[in-house]
Design an enzyme around this catalytic site. Structure first.
Site, short mmCIF file in Angstrom:
data_model
loop_
_atom_site.label_atom_id
_atom_site.label_comp_id
_atom_site.label_asym_id
_atom_site.label_seq_id
_atom_site.Cartn_x
_atom_site.Cartn_y
_atom_site.Cartn_z
N HIS A 1 0.87 -1.18 0.00
CA HIS A 1 0.00 0.00 0.00
C HIS A 1 0.91 1.24 0.00
O HIS A 1 2.04 1.18 0.52
CB HIS A 1 -0.83 -0.05 1.29
CG HIS A 1 -1.89 0.98 1.41
ND1 HIS A 1 -1.64 2.25 1.86
CD2 HIS A 1 -3.23 0.91 1.18
CE1 HIS A 1 -2.78 2.92 1.88
NE2 HIS A 1 -3.76 2.14 1.48
N ASP B 1 2.86 -4.73 8.16
CA ASP B 1 1.66 -3.92 8.00
C ASP B 1 0.46 -4.87 8.15
O ASP B 1 0.19 -5.67 7.27
CB ASP B 1 1.69 -3.26 6.62
CG ASP B 1 0.39 -2.55 6.26
OD1 ASP B 1 -0.61 -2.69 7.01
OD2 ASP B 1 0.37 -1.85 5.23
N GLN C 1 -4.67 -5.19 6.91
CA GLN C 1 -5.67 -6.09 6.30
C GLN C 1 -5.66 -7.49 6.91
O GLN C 1 -6.42 -8.34 6.45
CB GLN C 1 -5.42 -6.19 4.78
CG GLN C 1 -5.57 -4.89 4.03
CD GLN C 1 -7.00 -4.35 4.04
OE1 GLN C 1 -7.96 -5.05 4.38
NE2 GLN C 1 -7.16 -3.08 3.70
N LYS D 1 -10.51 -0.41 10.59
CA LYS D 1 -10.67 -1.58 9.71
C LYS D 1 -11.05 -2.82 10.52
O LYS D 1 -11.30 -3.88 9.97
CB LYS D 1 -9.38 -1.84 8.95
CG LYS D 1 -9.09 -0.76 7.90
CD LYS D 1 -7.96 -1.18 7.00
CE LYS D 1 -7.31 -0.01 6.30
NZ LYS D 1 -8.05 0.44 5.11
N CYS E 1 -4.70 2.70 -3.70
CA CYS E 1 -3.47 3.15 -3.01
C CYS E 1 -2.32 2.17 -3.22
O CYS E 1 -1.53 1.92 -2.31
CB CYS E 1 -3.69 3.37 -1.52
SG CYS E 1 -4.88 4.64 -1.16
#
Ligand code: PMP
Length: 405
Positions: free
Chosen positions: A122, A199, A202, A225, A363
């Site tokens: 991202h 990261d 997600q 999220k 993104c």
């Protein structure tokens, strides 16, 4: 028993209509909807507790501080960090990554040093490194992917040099849905004595995350999220790393004492939390963690996996369907194009049918270049989505395809 009907009742927004059609919300990778208990906790805290934390001797301040620090402990347990001091509250994944890049970069990187990222990152795990590159002359090395959307681990191994200082990788791609083998990626980096930032934007909403088990040195995720409020996120870091890193921002809350000659910084985690924290947000996040923990992360993962498998299978029935990202290990994200229908047309027309999907570059423009597309349509699922909603999406795509033909 995973009772999705009952779960949906906890999310008032799912009952609304859009253009007179029942809302089908398939933009969960961008942000998730909030259960009533999260929104109520935010309102209740403002109505009955609100006071600035860590400062006042008065009752409300202490109560607000307790809620805030209990939230830190809740996050610790949720991702299985060893200590609460290793949990730093940020505005989200983006700020968490920027904090780490800035602090780590200033302390440990100089001209010619290298960071390894991947082709599926991202922008929030690309641009901060580029800003550091412009400031300090570091360079960025990129792990390539294959055509199914998996990282090429052999190529990854070859990227290590004596100038490699850190690896920074997403656990799950927000475009391809690929679940990367982060444990293995981290083990390889550690065999070179190199730390890894994961990261988790997600991954955290969809699977059980254990930062000790994966042995991540740093880990970032966003509250919004994971069914929590906007504006709150987390940077986890191993204590022995965080202790060696300089503060990111200066101000109140992050100091022990200040004179014009010398400032002594607070200990962890406050050293990295300058200014009034979003203590309402941290409590809201804690309530979201309570909510999904009660459902059980394993149950959520199983349910979403089955839903995604069903959607993948139904999508493939559509003539001209091209799916981007078919990794063996894939999360609940499906990016696609149909025939030569522009992604924006598809998204706009689906919206008219009440179906919210994402369109564009997501993104991840370097990934779009790798895939040879300008943009994609993305349907991403959450714990409250259903097979009936997937059927509505399929019927919608078929209808739009017929129109274009
Ligand atoms: N990383 C990934 C993989 C993401 O999907 C996102 C959000 N789309 C981010 C980072 C940034 O998260 P936020 O905007 O919440 O900071």
């Amino acid at each position: 028993m995973y009772d999705v009907k009952k779960i949906r009742d906890d999310f008032p927004i799912l009952g609304r209509t859009v253009y007179g059609k029942p809302l089908v919300y398939f933009d969960n990778a961008a942000t998730t909807q909030k259960p009533r208990m999260v929104v109520d906790s935010i309102a209740n805290e403002y109505y009955s507790v609100n006071a600035n934390v860590h400062r006042g001797v008065h009752f409300l301040s202490q109560q607000a501080t307790d809620l805030h620090e209990e939230a830190r402990e809740k996050v610790r347990a949720f991702i299985n960090a060893k200590k609460t001091d290793e949990i730093i509250f940020t505005r989200g994944t983006t700020e968490a990554i920027n904090l780490l890049v800035d602090s780590f970069g200033n302390e440990f990187m100089s001209e010619g040093d290298e960071v390894i990222i991947s082709a599926m990152e991202h922008h929030s795990n690309i641009v901060p490194w580029q800003i550091l590159a412009a400031k300090r002359g570091i360079s960025i090395r990129v792990i390539p992917i294959n055509d199914t959307g998996e990282l090429l681990l052999d190529e990854y191994e070859k990227l290590f040099t004596e100038r490699t200082k850190i690896v920074s990788i997403t656990q799950v791609s927000n475009v391809l849905g690929t679940i990367n083998p982060v444990k293995q990626i981290i083990a390889i980096a550690h065999s070179h004595n190199i730390p890894v930032l994961i990261d988790g934007a997600q991954s955290v909403p969809h699977m059980k995350v254990d930062v000790q088990d994966m042995d991540a040195d740093f880990f970032a995720f966003s509250g919004h999220k994971v069914y929590g409020p906007t504006g709150i996120g987390v940077l986890y870091g191993k204590e022995n790393w965080l202790d060696r890193l300089p503060p990111y921002q200066g101000g109140g809350e992050m100091i022990q004492s200040v004179s014009f000659e010398k400032t002594i910084f607070e200990k962890l985690p406050f050293k990295f939390e300058a200014g009034t924290p979003d203590y309402i947000g941290t409590n809201g996040l804690a309530k979201a963690i309570d909510y999904i923990s009660t459902l059980g992360m394993e149950n959520i993962a199983t349910y979403e996996h089955e839903l995604t498998q069903y959607a993948m299978q139904r999508m493939k029935e559509i003539p001209g369907m091209r799916i981007y990202g078919e990794a063996t290990d894939k999360g609940s994200v499906i990016s696609f194009l149909v025939g030569n229908i522009h992604h924006l047309d598809m998204g706009t027309l689906l919206d008219r049918l009440g179906i919210a999907v994402r369109t564009g570059h997501h993104c991840a423009q370097p990934l779009m270049i790798r895939l040879g597309v300008e943009g994609l349509v993305r349907a991403s699922f959450g714990l409250y989505n259903t097979k009936e909603e997937v059927d509505t999406l399929i019927a919608g795509i078929l209808r739009i395809s017929t129109m274009f033909n």
